[in-house]
Scaffold this active site. Structure first.
Site, short mmCIF file in Angstrom:
data_model
loop_
_atom_site.label_atom_id
_atom_site.label_comp_id
_atom_site.label_asym_id
_atom_site.label_seq_id
_atom_site.Cartn_x
_atom_site.Cartn_y
_atom_site.Cartn_z
N ASP A 1 11.67 -1.25 -18.00
CA ASP A 1 11.72 -1.08 -16.55
C ASP A 1 12.81 -1.95 -15.92
OD1 ASP A 1 9.98 0.75 -15.31
OD2 ASP A 1 8.24 -0.53 -15.68
N LYS B 1 5.68 10.98 -18.66
CA LYS B 1 6.49 10.10 -19.49
C LYS B 1 6.18 10.35 -20.96
CE LYS B 1 6.95 6.61 -15.93
NZ LYS B 1 6.29 5.55 -15.20
N GLN C 1 2.49 0.32 -15.94
CA GLN C 1 2.57 1.17 -14.75
C GLN C 1 2.08 0.41 -13.50
OE1 GLN C 1 3.81 4.39 -14.80
NE2 GLN C 1 3.55 4.55 -12.60
#
Ligand code: GUN
Length: 299
Positions: free
Chosen positions: A120, A53, A97
């Site tokens: 997200d 990422k 995460q």
């Protein structure tokens, strides 16, 4: 029939190139988009995701900020870090995460992230907005799947879609997006009776169950479009002792005999997830600047 391969790597590259153009445009207004990634513990798979990422965000011109906590971090410390990132004007997108260690509440962490920075799309505010057709951050993996489907099929209106898997991260938001795109949607799962015959009715089959090669060719309607979200590592003794390889939830060879189009694993949905994360970060930055996000990102 031999299915067309839907190449997520190519579509994701195109999306990232458009993201980079909009990053340049934002920089000309005096603001570079910023993405913060928070990692708790030392899960090797999560470390690889975070590294990828960072690399791709930086390639697109997005600033990255990384926060690491040990696996024993207290909930209070974790929420304090999220509070600091929430208040940082250089950060437009926050990704915590997952999975988190068992003693930490994922729901609490996710819902502490400000909805406008929740790239997200996991925060309950965004889940609710998406479900009710309001402006929302859309979860990256289902969004990537939708882009691949639109790329292949154009309009999805009237098609019968089956989503295999009912997770909050993929299955449920995927079903919502397909419904918004005028599909007739079924969510199937491990308790569904006669799963095979349900799947065989699908013009669009999206699989997200994490069961290696569970879906065989005879589960698939002739000419269907198959999107395989699964990423499963299995032993590959043919490659040497102790070697492994990645496979999806779909048995690619037999499914290719019946499907009209299918995503490979790797090289299908995976690259789209990160590209959509970067696109969501750019959208968050536009909104933070009081600007309308570009509508050409998803073309
Ligand atoms: N872990 C595995 N996939 C994801 C994802 O898309 N977002 C977050 N936050 N964690 C993940």
């Amino acid at each position: 029939m031999s299915a067309e391969r839907i190449d997520g790597t190519v579509v994701a590259e195109r999306l990232r190139a458009r993201v980079a153009e909009h990053v340049d445009a934002l920089e000309r207004t005096g603001q570079r988009p910023g993405l913060a990634v928070l990692l708790v513990g030392k899960d090797p798979a999560s470390e690889i995701y975070v590294r990828n990422k960072r690399r791709l965000a930086n390639e697109a011109g997005i600033s990255t900020f990384e926060y690491f906590h040990s696996a024993s971090v207290s909930e209070e410390q974790l929420l304090e870090t999220l509070g600091l990132i929430n208040d940082d004007p250089e950060v437009h997108g926050i990704l915590c995460q997952l999975p988190l260690p068992d003693h930490l509440s994922e729901a609490l962490a996710i819902n502490t992230i400000r909805p406008e920075k929740d790239v997200d799309g996991f925060n309950i505010a965004n889940v609710g907005r998406l479900a009710t057709g309001q402006e929302a951050m859309i979860p990256c993996t289902p969004l990537g799947c939708l882009i691949l489907l639109r790329e292949r099929l154009g309009s999805l209106a009237g098609l019968r879609a089956v989503v295999l898997g009912r997770s909050n991260i993929v299955g449920k938001p995927m079903a919502t997006l397909l419904l918004q795109n005028h599909c007739t949607v079924t969510i199937a799962h491990s308790r569904t009776r006669d799963l095979k015959s349900v799947c065989r009715q699908a013009d669009i089959l999206v699989t997200a169950v994490g069961r290696p090669e569970m879906v065989r060719g005879d589960w698939i309607k002739e000419g269907a479009t198959v999107i395989d979200v699964g990423i499963n590592r299995i032993p590959a003794p043919e490659r040497g002792q102790g070697k492994t390889r990645l496979v999806g939830d779909v048995h690619f060879a037999s499914a290719s005999e019946r499907a009209g189009a299918i995503t490979p694993v790797p090289g299908g949905v995976g690259p789209m997830t990160i590209a959509c994360l970067l696109a969501n970060t750019v959208i968050a930055c536009f909104r933070a600047r009081g600007l309308e996000p570009p509508d050409d990102l998803w073309l």
